[in-house]
Scaffold this motif. Structure first.
Motif, mmCIF file in Angstrom:
data_model
loop_
_atom_site.group_PDB
_atom_site.id
_atom_site.type_symbol
_atom_site.label_atom_id
_atom_site.label_comp_id
_atom_site.label_asym_id
_atom_site.label_seq_id
_atom_site.Cartn_x
_atom_site.Cartn_y
_atom_site.Cartn_z
ATOM 1 N N HIS A 58 5.244 -18.985 59.552
ATOM 2 C CA HIS A 58 4.950 -20.137 58.712
ATOM 3 C C HIS A 58 5.608 -19.930 57.341
ATOM 4 C CE1 HIS A 58 1.838 -20.780 61.743
ATOM 5 N NE2 HIS A 58 1.560 -21.962 61.208
ATOM 6 N N ARG A 59 6.195 -20.978 56.821
ATOM 7 C CA ARG A 59 6.788 -20.918 55.486
ATOM 8 C C ARG A 59 6.173 -22.009 54.599
ATOM 9 N NH1 ARG A 59 13.299 -19.889 56.502
ATOM 10 N NH2 ARG A 59 13.061 -18.301 58.149
ATOM 11 N N LEU A 60 6.410 -21.892 53.304
ATOM 12 C CA LEU A 60 5.904 -22.811 52.285
ATOM 13 C C LEU A 60 4.387 -22.734 52.166
ATOM 14 C CD1 LEU A 60 8.198 -25.905 52.992
ATOM 15 C CD2 LEU A 60 8.611 -23.948 51.480
ATOM 16 N N ILE A 61 3.826 -21.591 52.538
ATOM 17 C CA ILE A 61 2.422 -21.255 52.347
ATOM 18 C C ILE A 61 2.369 -20.056 51.403
ATOM 19 C CG2 ILE A 61 0.409 -20.195 53.481
ATOM 20 C CD1 ILE A 61 0.923 -21.947 55.879
ATOM 21 N N ASP A 62 1.392 -20.047 50.488
ATOM 22 C CA ASP A 62 1.236 -18.931 49.538
ATOM 23 C C ASP A 62 2.482 -18.724 48.687
ATOM 24 O OD1 ASP A 62 -1.265 -18.558 50.602
ATOM 25 O OD2 ASP A 62 -0.748 -16.789 51.786
ATOM 26 N N ILE A 63 3.021 -19.807 48.161
ATOM 27 C CA ILE A 63 4.226 -19.696 47.329
ATOM 28 C C ILE A 63 3.913 -19.951 45.853
ATOM 29 C CG2 ILE A 63 5.822 -20.273 49.182
ATOM 30 C CD1 ILE A 63 5.916 -23.126 48.143
ATOM 31 N N ALA A 64 2.638 -20.137 45.509
ATOM 32 C CA ALA A 64 2.252 -20.352 44.117
ATOM 33 C C ALA A 64 0.934 -19.642 43.842
ATOM 34 C CB ALA A 64 2.110 -21.843 43.819
ATOM 35 N N GLN A 65 0.769 -19.193 42.608
ATOM 36 C CA GLN A 65 -0.483 -18.581 42.191
ATOM 37 C C GLN A 65 -1.485 -19.679 41.810
ATOM 38 O OE1 GLN A 65 -1.233 -15.295 42.437
ATOM 39 N NE2 GLN A 65 0.793 -15.205 43.432
ATOM 40 N N PRO A 66 -2.780 -19.416 41.940
ATOM 41 C CA PRO A 66 -3.776 -20.446 41.625
ATOM 42 C C PRO A 66 -3.707 -20.968 40.194
ATOM 43 C CG PRO A 66 -4.778 -18.695 42.908
ATOM 44 C CD PRO A 66 -3.399 -18.227 42.550
ATOM 45 N N THR A 67 -3.187 -20.176 39.272
ATOM 46 C CA THR A 67 -3.110 -20.588 37.876
ATOM 47 C C THR A 67 -1.803 -21.302 37.549
ATOM 48 O OG1 THR A 67 -2.271 -18.373 37.351
ATOM 49 C CG2 THR A 67 -4.635 -18.761 37.052
ATOM 50 N N GLU A 68 -0.887 -21.380 38.506
ATOM 51 C CA GLU A 68 0.404 -22.014 38.263
ATOM 52 C C GLU A 68 0.307 -23.533 38.273
ATOM 53 O OE1 GLU A 68 4.152 -20.745 40.130
ATOM 54 O OE2 GLU A 68 2.976 -19.106 41.019
ATOM 55 N N VAL A 69 1.214 -24.149 37.530
ATOM 56 C CA VAL A 69 1.404 -25.593 37.614
ATOM 57 C C VAL A 69 2.454 -25.840 38.694
ATOM 58 C CG1 VAL A 69 2.169 -27.666 36.420
ATOM 59 C CG2 VAL A 69 0.803 -25.968 35.204
#
Length: 304
Positions: A58-69
């Motif tokens: 799977h890709r495009l999962i978990d690509i940002a941190q919760p604090t990111e915009v």
């Protein structure tokens, strides 16, 4: 170059069918979910499990941190990189998810607003109540306000941000041009009684899978005011953890809001051109065969 989209409302079984199709096509699943892009938000977003992601890439999962915009433009940029790599191997790309705007940005030729995110403005907007944001958007862009749910803080913030930074409406700036590759759109749907039952079962299964502990951990790490913790389900579980409601009431409200969300998703996807609808309640083997038949006809006609 060919792109296949498997979409539809929440709780219609997109993950399971998507994994089957990815294995059949020998291509990874490209997630199209606006909350599954964030690390650590797993159970409440119905993110594929570690076992599922081990079985099928799977890709495009978990690509940002919760604090990111994180926004649609960033998603499209990441998706375009994945598309280029998959097509370089002469494989079709498979998008699976229910975030219609994300899908439209990649496969539907949506032209995004030219305004880059404004971090300082974003912070001030995130501090406002969703109702205040919606009223502000109604005065700035009535068309966009009519399309965005009054509780959808993420889209409300971005729409207001675009209006304030560009002086133009979001609706005016969002246009569609045909994508440079053929696209097959497959949608999963279920009659309302069946969908309601699926949503209620999944909501309670999330609790059994450890959702309460997940929310407690996220609140301890990031604070209860983290915007993502104010989204559907996480907000209701947070109210329970704060002693403001019972667990039963929190789950019932989560199911109700999820049903309303699913209805909006169906309204969105019904408007998408060329959608091939499949009944999500069919026996699994029948559903797989019907989806496979659509894909075979599409690829034989179009090439990989």
């Amino acid at each position: 170059m060919s792109v296949i989209v498997l979409c539809g409302p929440t709780a219609t079984g997109k993950t399971r069918l998507g994994m089957f199709l990815a294995d059949y096509l020998q291509t990874p699943v490209l997630s199209a979910d606006s909350r599954q892009v964030y690390c650590e938000f797993d159970i409440g977003t119905a993110k594929p499990t570690v076992a599922e992601r081990t079985a099928v890439e799977h890709r495009l999962i978990d690509i940002a941190q919760p604090t990111e915009v994180f926004n649609i433009a960033l998603y499209r940029a990441a998706a375009q990189i994945a598309l280029a790599e998959i097509h370089s191997r002469s494989r079709p790309a498979l998008f699976v998810g229910g975030s219609g705007l994300y899908l439209r940005a990649v496969t539907g030729g949506l032209e995004l607003p030219m305004a880059p995110p404004d971090a300082h403005l974003r912070i001030s907007l995130l501090a406002q109540d969703a109702g205040v944001l919606h009223r502000q958007l109604q005065s700035l862009d009535p068309v966009a306000a009519g399309r965005i749910h009054p509780h959808d803080r993420v889209r409300l913030v971005r729409a207001v941000e675009v209006c304030l930074t560009t002086g133009d409406s979001l609706a005016t700036q969002q246009r569609r041009t045909p994508p440079p590759y053929p696209v097959l759109n497959i949608g999963l749907r279920a009659e309302r009684p069946a969908l309601i039952e699926r949503i209620e079962q999944r909501t309670r299964q999330m609790v059994k899978a450890g959702w309460l502990a997940e929310v407690e951990s996220l609140r301890a790490k990031y604070g209860a005011e983290l915007p993502l913790l104010q989204t559907l389900g996480y907000r209701e579980i947070g109210a329970y953890l704060d002693g403001l409601t019972s667990l039963e009431d929190a789950l019932e409200r989560t199911s109700l809001l999820t049903r309303q969300f699913a209805k909006r998703q169906m309204t969105w996807f019904r408007r998408e051109p060329g959608m091939h609808w499949l009944d999500a309640t069919l026996p699994e083997a029948t559903l797989q065969a019907e989806a496979q038949s659509l894909i075979d006809a599409f690829l034989n006609r179009r090439g990989p």
